[in-house]
Write a protein that holds these residues in place. Structure first.
Motif, mmCIF file in Angstrom:
data_model
loop_
_atom_site.group_PDB
_atom_site.id
_atom_site.type_symbol
_atom_site.label_atom_id
_atom_site.label_comp_id
_atom_site.label_asym_id
_atom_site.label_seq_id
_atom_site.Cartn_x
_atom_site.Cartn_y
_atom_site.Cartn_z
ATOM 1 N N ILE A 244 51.312 62.730 59.895
ATOM 2 C CA ILE A 244 52.589 62.675 59.196
ATOM 3 C C ILE A 244 53.476 61.619 59.838
ATOM 4 O O ILE A 244 53.635 61.577 61.057
ATOM 5 C CB ILE A 244 53.294 64.041 59.223
ATOM 6 C CG1 ILE A 244 52.458 65.070 58.446
ATOM 7 C CG2 ILE A 244 54.709 63.944 58.631
ATOM 8 C CD1 ILE A 244 53.010 66.469 58.459
ATOM 9 N N ASP A 245 54.024 60.746 59.000
ATOM 10 C CA ASP A 245 54.877 59.675 59.503
ATOM 11 C C ASP A 245 56.331 60.019 59.244
ATOM 12 O O ASP A 245 57.196 59.849 60.094
ATOM 13 C CB ASP A 245 54.477 58.378 58.785
ATOM 14 C CG ASP A 245 55.281 57.188 59.253
ATOM 15 O OD1 ASP A 245 55.594 57.140 60.450
ATOM 16 O OD2 ASP A 245 55.595 56.319 58.415
ATOM 17 N N ASN A 246 56.598 60.526 58.063
ATOM 18 C CA ASN A 246 57.983 60.781 57.688
ATOM 19 C C ASN A 246 58.049 61.831 56.570
ATOM 20 O O ASN A 246 57.201 61.861 55.686
ATOM 21 C CB ASN A 246 58.616 59.470 57.188
ATOM 22 C CG ASN A 246 60.074 59.647 56.873
ATOM 23 O OD1 ASN A 246 60.845 60.108 57.706
ATOM 24 N ND2 ASN A 246 60.463 59.326 55.645
ATOM 25 N N ILE A 247 59.053 62.692 56.650
ATOM 26 C CA ILE A 247 59.284 63.640 55.564
ATOM 27 C C ILE A 247 60.678 63.404 55.043
ATOM 28 O O ILE A 247 61.637 63.348 55.819
ATOM 29 C CB ILE A 247 59.142 65.102 56.057
ATOM 30 C CG1 ILE A 247 57.722 65.355 56.545
ATOM 31 C CG2 ILE A 247 59.523 66.084 54.951
ATOM 32 C CD1 ILE A 247 57.472 66.780 57.029
ATOM 33 N N ASP A 248 60.785 63.249 53.742
ATOM 34 C CA ASP A 248 62.085 62.974 53.153
ATOM 35 C C ASP A 248 62.836 64.301 53.019
ATOM 36 O O ASP A 248 62.551 65.101 52.133
ATOM 37 C CB ASP A 248 61.867 62.320 51.783
ATOM 38 C CG ASP A 248 63.051 61.450 51.408
ATOM 39 O OD1 ASP A 248 63.890 61.192 52.285
ATOM 40 O OD2 ASP A 248 63.128 61.056 50.240
ATOM 41 N N ALA A 249 63.774 64.545 53.921
ATOM 42 C CA ALA A 249 64.374 65.875 54.001
ATOM 43 C C ALA A 249 65.600 66.119 53.109
ATOM 44 O O ALA A 249 65.824 67.256 52.700
ATOM 45 C CB ALA A 249 64.708 66.195 55.455
ATOM 46 N N PRO A 250 66.419 65.099 52.794
ATOM 47 C CA PRO A 250 67.695 65.397 52.133
ATOM 48 C C PRO A 250 67.585 66.248 50.859
ATOM 49 O O PRO A 250 68.344 67.209 50.684
ATOM 50 C CB PRO A 250 68.266 64.002 51.819
ATOM 51 C CG PRO A 250 67.690 63.134 52.880
ATOM 52 C CD PRO A 250 66.323 63.668 53.141
ATOM 53 N N ALA A 251 66.631 65.924 49.977
ATOM 54 C CA ALA A 251 66.519 66.691 48.727
ATOM 55 C C ALA A 251 66.153 68.142 49.031
ATOM 56 O O ALA A 251 66.683 69.085 48.433
ATOM 57 C CB ALA A 251 65.466 66.064 47.821
ATOM 58 N N LEU A 252 65.271 68.296 50.004
ATOM 59 C CA LEU A 252 64.824 69.628 50.402
ATOM 60 C C LEU A 252 66.000 70.438 50.962
ATOM 61 O O LEU A 252 66.233 71.596 50.581
ATOM 62 C CB LEU A 252 63.735 69.465 51.467
ATOM 63 C CG LEU A 252 62.954 70.694 51.884
ATOM 64 C CD1 LEU A 252 62.231 71.273 50.682
ATOM 65 C CD2 LEU A 252 61.953 70.326 52.972
ATOM 66 N N ILE A 253 66.753 69.794 51.845
ATOM 67 C CA ILE A 253 67.891 70.481 52.456
ATOM 68 C C ILE A 253 68.916 70.859 51.397
ATOM 69 O O ILE A 253 69.437 71.985 51.395
ATOM 70 C CB ILE A 253 68.520 69.597 53.566
ATOM 71 C CG1 ILE A 253 67.521 69.454 54.732
ATOM 72 C CG2 ILE A 253 69.839 70.185 54.058
ATOM 73 C CD1 ILE A 253 67.954 68.489 55.819
ATOM 74 N N ALA A 254 69.162 69.933 50.460
ATOM 75 C CA ALA A 254 70.144 70.218 49.409
ATOM 76 C C ALA A 254 69.725 71.449 48.597
ATOM 77 O O ALA A 254 70.533 72.341 48.313
ATOM 78 C CB ALA A 254 70.307 69.012 48.492
ATOM 79 N N ALA A 255 68.432 71.517 48.269
ATOM 80 C CA ALA A 255 67.939 72.661 47.487
ATOM 81 C C ALA A 255 68.089 73.954 48.287
ATOM 82 O O ALA A 255 68.501 74.992 47.761
ATOM 83 C CB ALA A 255 66.482 72.438 47.093
ATOM 84 N N MET A 256 67.773 73.877 49.580
ATOM 85 C CA MET A 256 67.866 75.073 50.419
ATOM 86 C C MET A 256 69.325 75.510 50.563
ATOM 87 O O MET A 256 69.636 76.704 50.547
ATOM 88 C CB MET A 256 67.249 74.811 51.796
ATOM 89 C CG MET A 256 65.730 74.654 51.741
ATOM 90 S SD MET A 256 65.031 74.055 53.295
ATOM 91 C CE MET A 256 65.269 75.483 54.347
ATOM 92 N N GLU A 257 70.200 74.525 50.695
ATOM 93 C CA GLU A 257 71.629 74.866 50.820
ATOM 94 C C GLU A 257 72.151 75.516 49.549
ATOM 95 O O GLU A 257 73.074 76.329 49.574
ATOM 96 C CB GLU A 257 72.440 73.614 51.179
ATOM 97 C CG GLU A 257 72.331 73.309 52.666
ATOM 98 C CD GLU A 257 72.962 71.974 53.073
ATOM 99 O OE1 GLU A 257 73.217 71.146 52.171
ATOM 100 O OE2 GLU A 257 73.158 71.770 54.288
#
Ligand code: ASP
Ligand code: MG
Length: 423
Positions: A113-126
């Motif tokens: 794994i090099d990179n995981i794009d987190a912002p969309a995931l975090i927004a959904a979780m929030e």
């Protein structure tokens, strides 16, 4: 409110009944007000089944197509878990490796794994949605599906936890923690409240199958708090926050636990065994500079991991025997590679033996205490167990023995280091 990654292995995901149990655990965690991302494995046995299909279809399979096939097991379980959570009234959606995306580099079937794009995931979780992420899979630079190597879902979970800065990564598995040794061999094995990252890394790499080795290395590097616990607990059980699994901690935290009297200071933390190695002996190798490099370079180029190595004292004719171990699954390849280079290396015979086992004792206590290795050698010799090779690191001693003596050796050592639980 905390941000938690929950990871469930294949046994916990095997069938809709078990997935419902998992969904209940996830719902209970979310009901505490926590933001939850769940990483799942394929159903137990499914990845093996898919690998076999690839072999049947084409024994020389293209790794990129292999990934397409084997990554599907996790796609199924992540969709099923999202559906089950929705049936329980939770907001949930799946995020496949290419959707997040989980960007990977290097070879197919053993991508990193090099990179995981987190912002969309975090927004959904929030926004209160539970994120369900298939472990083991990612996407390459050129948009193709990749997989991380067997057991890779643990690494997916730790990588997701690092990317979203989770407070904790709970790895739910079919054992309820990290034991002093395999409880199926030693009934008196004890569950550890805590082990250090370094110890867990060594234990995982020498055959304790609780976590994928790479996941522990990543957790150590990214300082992800990892807890190992069982998913087979009753519905009324307390949530993970209060459950005594095994926490993976830093050296400093371990010192604190010992000071507070919550952990005993131990010389040896765990005893692991590994029957998946094979021994290779090359006889009458020229005893001169470059000889061992000639042996191990081609193996390294073929990504064959060599573990223990012994070079015997040279014989009088300027020759020596070299013994080493490779994973059993790579033995045939290793043998073929070496045969091909027989003249260049200049050995006489190649002798192989898969009926060996590696037994390792691990513990940070060894750093500051002498005698751990000699206790091991004496305990084994008292039972007539012959040691064929030895290797050590700062916090580990491993020996190679006859595979038939594995269980006996583990039991004897568990007692010798005073690890047996007092009943
Ligand atoms: N399903 C994959 C395997 O069996 C990945 C995992 O479960 O960790 O290797
Ligand atoms: Mg696993």
């Amino acid at each position: 409110m905390a941000r938690i990654v929950m990871k469930f292995g294949g046994t916990s995901m095997a069938g809709t009944e078990r997935i419902r149990r998992v969904a209940n655990l996830v719902r209970a965690q979310a009901a505490r007000g926590d933001q939850v991302a769940v990483v799942v494995s394929a159903m137990a046995g499914e990845t093996d089944r898919l690998v076999n299909f690839c072999r049947e279809a084409n024994p020389l399979y293209d790794p990129a197509e292999y990934d397409v096939v084997v990554a599907s097991g996790e796609q199924v379980t992540s969709g099923l878990l999202a559906l089950t959570l929705q049936a329980l009234g939770c907001k949930a959606r799946s995020w496949l490796g290419w959707q997040l995306p989980i960007q990977t580099i290097e070879a197919h079937a053993k991508a990193r794994i090099d990179n995981i794009d987190a912002p969309a995931l975090i927004a959904a979780m929030e926004a209160g949605e539970i994120a369900v992420i298939p472990g083991f899979q990612g996407v390459s630079d050129d948009g193709r599906i990749t997989t991380l190597g067997r057991g890779g879902s643990d690494t997916s979970a730790v990588a997701v936890a690092a990317a979203i800065k989770a407070d904790r990564c709970d790895i739910y598995t079919d054992v309820d923690g990290v034991y002093t040794t395999d409880p199926r061999i030693v009934a008196k094995a004890r569950k550890q409240k805590a082990v250090t990252y370094e110890e867990m890394l060594e234990l995982a790499s020498v055959g304790a199958k609780v976590l994928q080795t790479r996941s522990v290395g990543l957790a150590m590097k990214e300082k992800v708090r990892v807890q190992v616990l069982s998913s087979f607990i009753g519905d009324g059980a307390p949530p993970a926050d209060d459950l005594p699994g095994t926490m993976i901690v830093s050296d400093e935290e371990m010192d604190e636990l010992v000071e507070k009297g919550l952990m005993e200071r131990q010389l040896v933390t765990g005893i692991a065994h590994d029957k998946n190695e094979a021994k290779v002996i090359l006889t009458r190798v020229p005893d001169r500079p470059g000889a061992v490099a000639n042996i191990f370079e081609p193996l390294a180029a073929a990504s064959i991991n060599v573990d223990m190595i012994i070079q015997n004292v040279g014989r009088d004719k300027g020759e020596t025997d070299v013994t080493f171990t490779v994973p059993q699954s790579d033995l045939a390849r290793a043998q073929a590679l070496l045969e091909d280079r027989r003249d260049a290396i200049g050995f006489n015979r190649i002798i192989t033996d898969s009926k060996i086992a590696k037994i390792s004792v691990v513990g940070v206590g060894m750093k500051s205490h002498a005698g751990v290795a000699s206790t091991m050698f004496r305990a084994l010799s008292d039972r007539g167990i012959n040691i064929q090779a030895i290797s050590t690191s700062e916090i580990k001693v491993s020996v190679m023995i006859d595979e038939d003596e594995t269980e006996l050796a583990v039991r004897v050592l568990h007692t010798a280091y005073g690890l047996d639980a007092v009943s």
